[in-house]
Design a protein around this motif. Structure first.
Motif, short mmCIF file in Angstrom:
data_model
loop_
_atom_site.label_atom_id
_atom_site.label_comp_id
_atom_site.label_asym_id
_atom_site.label_seq_id
_atom_site.Cartn_x
_atom_site.Cartn_y
_atom_site.Cartn_z
N LYS A 41 -5.89 -40.88 -25.17
CA LYS A 41 -4.67 -40.27 -25.07
C LYS A 41 -4.04 -40.95 -23.73
CE LYS A 41 -6.20 -36.15 -25.82
NZ LYS A 41 -6.04 -34.75 -25.88
N ASP A 91 -0.62 -31.63 -25.27
CA ASP A 91 -0.20 -33.18 -25.19
C ASP A 91 1.39 -33.39 -25.44
OD1 ASP A 91 -3.08 -33.80 -25.00
OD2 ASP A 91 -3.16 -33.22 -26.99
N TYR A 111 -6.14 -33.33 -30.77
CA TYR A 111 -4.79 -33.17 -30.55
C TYR A 111 -4.04 -31.88 -30.36
CZ TYR A 111 0.43 -34.04 -30.95
OH TYR A 111 1.67 -34.07 -30.89
#
Length: 316
Positions: free
Chosen positions: A236, A258, A253
């Motif tokens: 990421k 995020d 995720y």
């Protein structure tokens, strides 16, 4: 014959027939281990180990059977100790959880705080590794449990039960062209579309990558994988700096965490995967272990787990 001889034989096998390593792990001398094993063989009247000179090379045919019996005996001895601890120190003890980085980072933080609040006197340890290593840790009783997606269900001697299902997710920056897809287009995203962009994903030795490679190979597509990493956080990070699109496990995720990335589920491309928790067949589990298992997955009740543990092992 005695338990010490059993321990010496078992540890010699576990240390790939290296008497020096076996002696070191048992805090004794190599000649002492060798002498004890020879005396045990003489008492049994059969050779347990194949030898070349003074070096042990492997198990004889009767030795393989003896090793299985010793493993069962030592497992029951360990169970007796656990039974004693359960009644003498009901909510105290130790718990070693073998896990991959992904499980340590994303799954266990949802469980461990609640477990610690309920069992504050239990000493917990996380032992990270790849799935094959974790399986061996549980078999050799270096860990009480192992949590991973691969290998555990296919390891003889382990009971592996499902904890959570997940799919891969493509992560991109908010201004990436893939974010302009409609919901319907995103659900039908193709491998050919992904292959148009540089890809950042897992290292070949780690969970999740094998399936990605196989799917692309099946379609005879060669993706432009510009960076491989061992965990999703690194992937990421490099997506965020513009190196490419990322392909990661869905559990890694979280749109709330995020916020600088957009996730697109791609289970239709790479399938659904199951993370499992594994224990050694036939072990006695402390009450707090059953509690942890039910925290991991409510369907893993004491009854369900006990039934699985008591089934006849695949290979003795």
């Amino acid at each position: 014959m005695n338990l010490q001889q059993f321990r010496f034989v078992r540890e010699t096998i576990r240390r790939n027939y290296n008497l020096t390593e076996a002696a070191r792990s048992l805090y004794t001398s190599q000649p002492g281990v060798s002498k004890s094993i020879i005396e045990f063989e003489e008492e049994l009247g059969v050779k347990i180990f194949e030898r070349h000179g003074k070096r042990i090379k492997g198990l004889t045919k009767p030795g393989a059977v003896v090793a299985q019996v010793i493993e069962r005996i030592m497992r029951e001895v360990d169970n007796l100790k656990k039974v004693s601890d359960e009644f003498a120190q009901k909510d105290e003890g130790g718990l070693v959880i073998g896990c991959t980085h992904a499980q340590a980072r994303y799954l266990l933080p949802k469980v461990i705080p609640a477990f610690r609040a309920r069992f504050p006197k239990v000493r917990m340890s996380l032992a990270e590794g790849n799935p094959p290593t974790l399986a061996q840790m549980v078999l050799h009783e270096q860990a009480d449990l192992a949590i991973a997606t691969e290998s555990l269900a296919h390891t003889p001697g382990l009971v592996a039960l499902p904890v959570v299902s997940w799919e891969h997710v493509v992560v991109v920056k908010p201004d990436h062209p893939l974010t302009e897809l409609t919901s319907s287009q995103a659900r039908n995203l193709t491998l050919e579309q992904l292959a148009q962009y540089p890809i950042v994903t897992y290292d070949r030795q780690f969970s999740g990558r094998r399936v990605i490679d196989e799917v692309f190979e099946t379609r005879h597509i060669t993706p432009d994988i510009v960076l491989e990493a061992i965990d999703a956080d690194v992937i990421k990070t490099y997506v965020d700096v513009g190196l490419g699109i990322g392909i990661i496990a869905g559990i890694a995720y979280d749109p709330r965490r995020d916020k600088g990335l957009v996730g697109i589920p791609v289970g239709h491309l790479f399938g659904t995967h199951v993370t499992r928790v594994a224990m050694k067949q036939g072990v006695f589990l402390r009450d707090y272990v059953y509690a942890l298992l039910e925290m991991l997955a409510p369907e893993l009740t004491r009854e369900v787990v006990q039934q699985a543990l008591e089934k006849t092992p695949v290979s003795e």
